[in-house]
Design a protein around this motif. Structure first.
Motif, PDB file in Angstrom:
ATOM      1  N   ALA A 164       4.598  -6.370   8.429  1.00 64.11           N
ATOM      2  CA  ALA A 164       3.782  -5.825   9.556  1.00 64.11           C
ATOM      3  C   ALA A 164       4.370  -6.343  10.991  1.00 64.11           C
ATOM      4  O   ALA A 164       5.055  -7.438  10.848  1.00 64.11           O
ATOM      5  CB  ALA A 164       2.231  -5.949   9.284  1.00 64.11           C
ATOM      6  N   SER A 165       3.939  -5.387  12.084  1.00 58.73           N
ATOM      7  CA  SER A 165       4.277  -5.989  13.303  1.00 58.73           C
ATOM      8  C   SER A 165       3.139  -5.712  14.062  1.00 58.73           C
ATOM      9  O   SER A 165       2.329  -4.963  13.683  1.00 58.73           O
ATOM     10  CB  SER A 165       5.392  -5.346  13.737  1.00 58.73           C
ATOM     11  OG  SER A 165       5.219  -3.944  13.854  1.00 58.73           O
TER      12      SER A 165
ATOM     13  N   GLY B  60      -2.096  -5.373  12.545  1.00 55.82           N
ATOM     14  CA  GLY B  60      -0.777  -4.961  12.400  1.00 55.82           C
ATOM     15  C   GLY B  60      -0.446  -3.581  11.895  1.00 55.82           C
ATOM     16  O   GLY B  60      -1.357  -2.831  11.473  1.00 55.82           O
ATOM     17  N   ASP B  61       0.731  -3.096  12.200  1.00 59.50           N
ATOM     18  CA  ASP B  61       1.338  -1.845  11.757  1.00 59.50           C
ATOM     19  C   ASP B  61       2.203  -1.976  10.634  1.00 59.50           C
ATOM     20  O   ASP B  61       2.784  -2.963  10.608  1.00 59.50           O
ATOM     21  CB  ASP B  61       2.017  -0.952  12.959  1.00 59.50           C
ATOM     22  CG  ASP B  61       1.144  -0.360  13.894  1.00 59.50           C
ATOM     23  OD1 ASP B  61       0.117   0.287  13.308  1.00 59.50           O
ATOM     24  OD2 ASP B  61       1.597  -0.022  14.978  1.00 59.50           O
TER      25      ASP B  61
ATOM     26  N   ALA C 240      -5.194  -6.742  -1.266  1.00 58.55           N
ATOM     27  CA  ALA C 240      -5.699  -6.974  -0.091  1.00 58.55           C
ATOM     28  C   ALA C 240      -4.952  -6.903   1.080  1.00 58.55           C
ATOM     29  O   ALA C 240      -3.833  -7.082   0.810  1.00 58.55           O
ATOM     30  CB  ALA C 240      -6.261  -8.234  -0.215  1.00 58.55           C
ATOM     31  N   THR C 241      -5.349  -6.020   1.989  1.00 60.13           N
ATOM     32  CA  THR C 241      -4.434  -5.571   3.028  1.00 60.13           C
ATOM     33  C   THR C 241      -4.294  -6.634   4.253  1.00 60.13           C
ATOM     34  O   THR C 241      -4.581  -6.240   5.484  1.00 60.13           O
ATOM     35  CB  THR C 241      -4.878  -4.160   3.693  1.00 60.13           C
ATOM     36  OG1 THR C 241      -6.512  -4.284   4.174  1.00 60.13           O
ATOM     37  CG2 THR C 241      -4.923  -3.021   2.590  1.00 60.13           C
ATOM     38  N   ILE C 242      -3.535  -7.536   4.087  1.00 60.76           N
ATOM     39  CA  ILE C 242      -3.173  -8.338   4.969  1.00 60.76           C
ATOM     40  C   ILE C 242      -1.618  -8.711   4.766  1.00 60.76           C
ATOM     41  O   ILE C 242      -1.202  -8.970   3.627  1.00 60.76           O
ATOM     42  CB  ILE C 242      -3.838  -9.988   4.576  1.00 60.76           C
ATOM     43  CG1 ILE C 242      -5.068 -10.050   4.826  1.00 60.76           C
ATOM     44  CG2 ILE C 242      -3.101 -10.898   5.771  1.00 60.76           C
ATOM     45  CD1 ILE C 242      -5.913  -9.732   6.111  1.00 60.76           C
ATOM     46  N   GLY C 243      -0.937  -8.342   5.878  1.00 61.79           N
ATOM     47  CA  GLY C 243       0.414  -8.276   5.745  1.00 61.79           C
ATOM     48  C   GLY C 243       1.106  -9.598   6.777  1.00 61.79           C
ATOM     49  O   GLY C 243       0.353 -10.277   7.064  1.00 61.79           O
TER      50      GLY C 243
ATOM     51  N   ILE D  45      -4.439  -5.467   8.664  1.00 65.25           N
ATOM     52  CA  ILE D  45      -3.944  -4.239   8.622  1.00 65.25           C
ATOM     53  C   ILE D  45      -5.111  -3.299   8.200  1.00 65.25           C
ATOM     54  O   ILE D  45      -5.759  -3.651   7.235  1.00 65.25           O
ATOM     55  CB  ILE D  45      -2.519  -3.899   7.390  1.00 65.25           C
ATOM     56  CG1 ILE D  45      -1.659  -4.750   8.043  1.00 65.25           C
ATOM     57  CG2 ILE D  45      -2.294  -2.473   7.638  1.00 65.25           C
ATOM     58  CD1 ILE D  45      -0.344  -5.064   7.154  1.00 65.25           C
ATOM     59  N   ASN D  46      -5.347  -2.100   8.750  1.00 69.24           N
ATOM     60  CA  ASN D  46      -6.385  -1.246   8.465  1.00 69.24           C
ATOM     61  C   ASN D  46      -5.972  -0.842   7.202  1.00 69.24           C
ATOM     62  O   ASN D  46      -4.880  -0.162   6.635  1.00 69.24           O
ATOM     63  CB  ASN D  46      -6.216  -0.050   9.538  1.00 69.24           C
ATOM     64  CG  ASN D  46      -7.170   1.202   8.928  1.00 69.24           C
ATOM     65  OD1 ASN D  46      -7.028   1.997   8.153  1.00 69.24           O
ATOM     66  ND2 ASN D  46      -8.379   0.994   9.410  1.00 69.24           N
ATOM     67  N   ALA D  47      -7.134  -0.854   5.892  1.00 66.84           N
ATOM     68  CA  ALA D  47      -6.774  -0.486   4.869  1.00 66.84           C
ATOM     69  C   ALA D  47      -6.365   0.805   4.565  1.00 66.84           C
ATOM     70  O   ALA D  47      -5.842   1.314   3.409  1.00 66.84           O
ATOM     71  CB  ALA D  47      -8.023  -0.919   3.918  1.00 66.84           C
ATOM     72  N   ASP D  48      -6.989   1.808   5.412  1.00 64.83           N
ATOM     73  CA  ASP D  48      -6.842   3.261   4.974  1.00 64.83           C
ATOM     74  C   ASP D  48      -5.284   3.469   5.248  1.00 64.83           C
ATOM     75  O   ASP D  48      -4.257   4.255   4.644  1.00 64.83           O
ATOM     76  CB  ASP D  48      -7.583   4.088   6.139  1.00 64.83           C
ATOM     77  CG  ASP D  48      -8.882   3.893   5.839  1.00 64.83           C
ATOM     78  OD1 ASP D  48      -9.241   3.966   4.663  1.00 64.83           O
ATOM     79  OD2 ASP D  48      -9.613   4.206   6.614  1.00 64.83           O
TER      80      ASP D  48
END
Length: 283
Positions: free
Chosen positions: A132-133, A143-144, A166-169, A179-182
């Motif tokens: 991600a950035s 992050g994107d 889990a949506t941590i990048g 990071i947005n989970a969607d």
């Protein structure tokens, strides 16, 4: 006998869908507003296991926005949102990691594993799954998704396991991002060339007017959604879902679905019945 006949009819109706989706990857975004009590979680877990048992290959990607917000409130920190995304400073990032990786992920894995040793929990930081950035300095550590390294997911699926993400990048320097989970679910579905991308939320589907349930859209094309986005006809938490649906189906995902995760067995009703529920997005 009538009850038995009805059950047999349901199984017969499901058969062509079971055959059609055999060995296909289905990415299911769960969490956040769709999470109810323990009973709801156990029902969802049972649906995921059933899908896996009839030959599908489910991947669960979860958020936990309300849970993050609840812990922030307990700690005296007020959540701030911009464009449907949570402003994430360093302290909020620590809270998000604790909630998503240490709480929500564990709960989902445990619920699935009631049915057997099937689920494996991981985050986007594991094995370089999500690179991600920073999206915007004003959003902090939001992050994107830059890239998805889906090798670890493919290996787990090949072992007939169920990944729970889990949506941590993480960035190239090791910096973690919320990071947005969607958005993350859409990117993972693209990387896995999924047959379906399913969003479980707290409304029955996409509405033309957010406050009017009678404007529910049953089926919609990516082009129609792009027009709605351009006309600013959508708002809040539905924005990242719709944008991810459009991107995913434009990039090879078979169909995307937005369903009411509070409805018992919503996932099964959408995948295995003629009528389906919610909103289906086609290329």
């Amino acid at each position: 006998m009538n009850d038995a006949n009805e059950k047999a009819a349901v199984l017969a109706e499901a058969l062509p869908y079971i055959r059609r989706f055999w060995s296909k990857v289905v990415v299911v975004k769960y969490g956040g507003a769709a999470v109810g009590d323990d009973k709801s979680l156990l029902s969802f877990a049972g649906d995921i296991v059933l899908m896996r048992s009839v030959g599908m290959r489910p991947v669960v990607v979860h958020g936990g926005g309300p849970q993050i917000g609840a812990l922030m409130t307990r700690l005296g920190k007020e959540p701030v949102f911009r464009g449907g995304l949570r402003v994430t400073d360093a302290e909020t990032l620590d809270i998000a990691r604790m909630v998503l990786v240490g709480k929500v992920n564990r709960d989902i894995v445990s619920a699935i594993n009631v049915h057997g040793p099937l689920a494996v929990g991981l985050s986007g930081e594991d094995a370089g799954l999500i690179t991600a950035s920073a999206r915007d300095p004003d959003l902090g550590f939001v992050g994107d998704v830059e890239a998805v390294n889906a090798d670890i997911l493919r290996r787990l699926l090949a072992e007939e396991l169920i990944p729970v993400v889990a949506t941590i990048g993480s960035g190239s320097g090791g910096q973690a991002y919320n990071i947005n989970a969607d958005t993350a679910a859409g990117a993972i579905a693209e990387a896995l060339e999924a047959e379906k991308l399913v969003y479980l939320t707290d409304v029955e589907g996409l509405r033309r007017r957010a406050d009017d349930p009678s404007t529910l859209i049953s089926t919609v094309s990516a082009a129609e959604l792009e027009e709605m986005l351009a006309a600013s006809a959508l708002e809040g938490g539905m924005l990242p879902k719709v944008a991810s649906c459009v991107r995913a189906v434009r990039r090879g995902v078979g169909h995307a679905h937005i369903l009411d995760g509070r409805l018992p067995h919503a996932l099964l009703l959408e995948v295995f019945t003629h009528e389906g529920i919610g909103t289906m997005v086609s290329p």
